[in-house]
Write a protein that holds these residues in place. Structure first.
Motif: not given
Length: 236
Positions: A59-65, A90-94, A174-184
């Motif tokens: 999902l994340i790879g396809a979204f980034s592409d 995760c999407f934002a981080d990619a 599946e464990q969700r990716p351990s990505v943190e988001w500190s933005g709005a």
């Protein structure tokens, strides 16, 4: 809510992401409504990435592409409906372009490092697990005692039903990716099922809009959802 005050800068692009258990047609009326209001909007299509594990990675790879191929530049606001919501960080981080904020649309909030089945009622997990055939979940509309798509007009209903994939059971493990988001961040609640998530968002100080509607309101009441979404985005 003062719709006249909900102004989105022309520089901003709103990226809409459908639930992994549905397809882009579930969000197309909302995308069309936003576009008719002059909002720059991109509707992501993630259908082909969720048929095989590991689903999160695909999902994340396809979204980034898809974002790279679209040529859309930042700043972006990512909007995730239902099961797409917890994956927004995760999407934002990619992405390599600026992400100005995340908006959760009738969804749970992120649970980095935890799987879906760890975050819901075990009775629901057992019910859904019992319906798995050949490692695949039934289509989302078959998870319930009554058909949730009956709320959607006939033509769109059949398109949404045809798009709904049989997602691998592994996705819910599946464990969700351990990505943190500190933005709005912001939240738009459509149904009573997500009252707790909306309350949590309020406690975190996020802008929150609540509609007395249902989970698929982006498909059936796009003008109301668009107004709520614009109100939240204007406060990010």
């Amino acid at each position: 809510m003062d719709a006249n005050a909900a102004i989105i800068t022309p520089m901003l692009t709103v990226v809409l992401m459908h639930s992994p258990f549905l397809g882009p047609s579930s969000m197309r009326p909302l995308a069309d409504e936003l576009a008719s209001d002059g909002v720059a909007v991109l509707l992501a299509d993630l259908q082909m990435t969720i048929n095989e594990a590991p689903v999160h990675q695909r999902l994340i790879g396809a979204f980034s592409d898809a974002l790279e191929d679209s040529g859309v530049g930042g700043p972006l606001v990512l909007v995730g409906h239902s099961g797409a919501g917890p994956l927004l960080p995760c999407f934002a981080d990619a992405l390599e372009v600026e992400v100005a904020g995340l908006v959760f649309l009738d969804s749970d909030l992120p649970t980095p490092g935890r799987s879906w089945r760890e975050t819901v009622d075990p009775a629901l997990v057992n019910k859904i697990k019992a319906s798995v055939r050949d490692g695949k979940l039934p289509r989302w509309d078959r998870w319930f005692d009554s058909d949730p798509l009956v709320l959607v007009p006939a033509g769109l209903r059949e398109e949404m039903r045809d798009e709904a994939p049989e997602v691998p059971w592994e996705f819910l493990k599946e464990q969700r990716p351990s990505v943190e988001w500190s933005g709005a961040c912001g939240y738009v609640q459509l149904s009573s099922a997500y009252e707790d998530a909306a309350a949590q968002a309020t406690a975190l100080g996020w802008p929150v809009e609540r509609l007395e509607s249902h989970h698929l309101a982006a498909a059936t009441s796009p003008s109301a959802v668009a107004a709520a979404l614009k109100a939240v985005i204007s406060k990010l």
